[in-house]
Design an enzyme around this catalytic site. Structure first.
Site, PDB file in Angstrom:
ATOM      1  N   HIS A  26       0.837  -1.199   0.000  1.00 33.04           N
ATOM      2  CA  HIS A  26       0.000   0.000   0.000  1.00 33.04           C
ATOM      3  C   HIS A  26       0.872   1.249   0.000  1.00 33.04           C
ATOM      4  CE1 HIS A  26      -3.836  -2.108   1.034  1.00 33.04           C
ATOM      5  NE2 HIS A  26      -2.963  -3.016   1.461  1.00 33.04           N
ATOM      6  N   HIS A 207      -8.840  -7.787  -1.254  1.00 36.07           N
ATOM      7  CA  HIS A 207      -8.435  -8.465  -0.029  1.00 36.07           C
ATOM      8  C   HIS A 207      -9.581  -9.380   0.403  1.00 36.07           C
ATOM      9  CE1 HIS A 207      -5.724  -5.067   0.013  1.00 36.07           C
ATOM     10  NE2 HIS A 207      -5.229  -5.322   1.208  1.00 36.07           N
ATOM     11  N   GLU A 210      -8.559 -12.621   5.490  1.00 32.27           N
ATOM     12  CA  GLU A 210      -7.513 -12.160   6.407  1.00 32.27           C
ATOM     13  C   GLU A 210      -8.114 -12.042   7.807  1.00 32.27           C
ATOM     14  OE1 GLU A 210      -4.511  -8.315   7.042  1.00 32.27           O
ATOM     15  OE2 GLU A 210      -6.290  -8.137   5.787  1.00 32.27           O
ATOM     16  N   ASP A 288       2.939  -5.780   2.243  1.00 35.09           N
ATOM     17  CA  ASP A 288       1.731  -5.112   2.716  1.00 35.09           C
ATOM     18  C   ASP A 288       1.988  -3.645   3.064  1.00 35.09           C
ATOM     19  OD1 ASP A 288      -0.951  -4.923   3.251  1.00 35.09           O
ATOM     20  OD2 ASP A 288      -0.944  -6.212   5.005  1.00 35.09           O
ATOM     21  N   ASP A 289       2.340  -3.345   4.309  1.00 34.42           N
ATOM     22  CA  ASP A 289       2.672  -1.983   4.761  1.00 34.42           C
ATOM     23  C   ASP A 289       4.029  -2.073   5.449  1.00 34.42           C
ATOM     24  OD1 ASP A 289       0.025  -0.509   4.242  1.00 34.42           O
ATOM     25  OD2 ASP A 289      -0.617  -2.233   5.444  1.00 34.42           O
TER      26      ASP A 289
END
Length: 351
Positions: A26, A207, A210, A288-289
């Site tokens: 992201h 997504h 999760e 991801d981040d």
């Protein structure tokens, strides 16, 4: 995260040397503290812990819950207000990618988070385009964009699609869904938006699986026709669903450090990645981040190699999966796969 992992003989050098693709990362969550402080100072935005400088912000990045994570993420988003902010953020992130030999990145971006805060859409798109151009020209890192919708704000879907279609010539390749996941947030309101996006040539990369398990994945498969799925690791709670993902060859973007940090799995060693591979599920590694989860794509490879005793062949296979599952042009795929094989062969020939 952030603890040292044991060295795997001969593998870490290969991981560092391989040219790589990153498919689940992201934009806002990729802004490292040093860059975040510069952007915040420019716009007078208060970041948590920033009164104590870089170290204070780093401490804020080590959140204790998903709610804390969202607070930091939103604060980072608020630093992006004008075209130059978006351009500088993209280029700053690209510098970190280039250092890892990541030459292709499919980066998720949530445009309506900014538009609803008063950011001019034209300035936002122009900034993304300028940062993308600079990253390719100066660093050899090519960005493609996945514009995503917050799952709990489906009313933003049509405008997200409109922005994505406007920016197709600036690298937008897909639509995504992110944000909180659970039975109260169905993707049904987004089905029509995704159907139209697919008819216009955009990929579906939501997504799912999760924070919520098989029901979320089942709904996503039925309603959004995903080309790839972000996370998806909880499919293993339903063997039939796992087999369907494997049979239909719908790849997962697996982010182990993120899953540990957000409590999806209890530890890195307990991560289901090996079981997914054993079940025949296609997957690639992603970060991801990364600064928020104390990782990088290289560290994801290293941690997996250490935890799951990967040798060079498995590392190469995962890196090549990242290229195969990407939406880069086919000729570019062939070239990058060949470059990966050459690096692996050179590594194998070293004494």
């Amino acid at each position: 995260m952030g603890t040292a992992t044991p060295q795997v003989e001969g593998v870490d050098e290969l991981i560092a040397a391989l040219p790589k693709a990153e498919l689940h990362v992201h934009l806002e969550g990729s802004i490292v503290p040093e860059l975040a402080l510069r952007l915040a100072a420019r716009r007078g935005v208060a970041l948590p812990g920033a009164e104590r400088g870089v170290e204070g912000l780093r401490e804020a990045y080590r959140f204790a819950s998903f709610r804390d994570f969202l607070k930091v993420y939103i604060a980072l988003s608020n630093t992006l207000q004008q075209a130059e902010d978006f351009s500088d953020a993209v280029f700053g992130i690209a510098e970190g990618l280039a250092a890892q030999r990541i030459c292709w990145v499919e980066m998720t971006f949530t445009p309506m988070t900014h538009v609803t805060q008063g950011v001019d859409p034209d300035a936002m798109l122009a900034g993304l385009a300028d940062g993308r151009r600079r990253a390719l020209d100066q660093l050899g890192v090519e960005f493609a964009w996945v514009f995503d919708v917050v799952r709990s704000l489906p009313e933003q879907g049509p405008q997200t699609l409109e922005l994505a279609l406007r920016a197709r010539d600036q690298g937008v390749i897909g639509l995504g869904v992110g944000g909180p996941e659970g039975p109260q947030w169905s993707v049904a309101p987004l089905a029509e938006v995704f159907e139209r996006g697919r008819s216009e040539g955009l990929k579906s990369v939501p997504h799912a699986g999760e924070q919520h398990g098989p029901p979320s994945l089942r709904e996503t498969l039925d309603l959004l026709a995903p080309d790839r799925i972000g996370h998806g690791v909880r499919c293993l709670e339903d063997p039939e669903l796992t087999a369907e993902l494997a049979d239909r060859q719908i790849p997962l973007e697996v982010c182990p450090s993120s899953n540990v940090a957000l409590g999806v799995v209890p530890s890195f060693a307990a991560h289901p990645l090996p079981r997914l591979l054993a079940a025949g599920v296609e997957l690639s590694l992603a970060s991801d981040d990364p600064p928020l989860f104390g990782t990088t794509l290289i560290e994801e490879y290293q941690r997996c190699a250490a935890a799951f005793e990967w040798g060079p062949a498995q590392v190469l296979a995962i890196a090549q999966a990242g290229v195969r599952h990407s939406f880069m042009p086919e000729q570019r795929k062939r070239e990058l796969l060949a470059a990966q094989r050459q690096v692996a062969q050179a590594h194998a020939s070293q004494p």
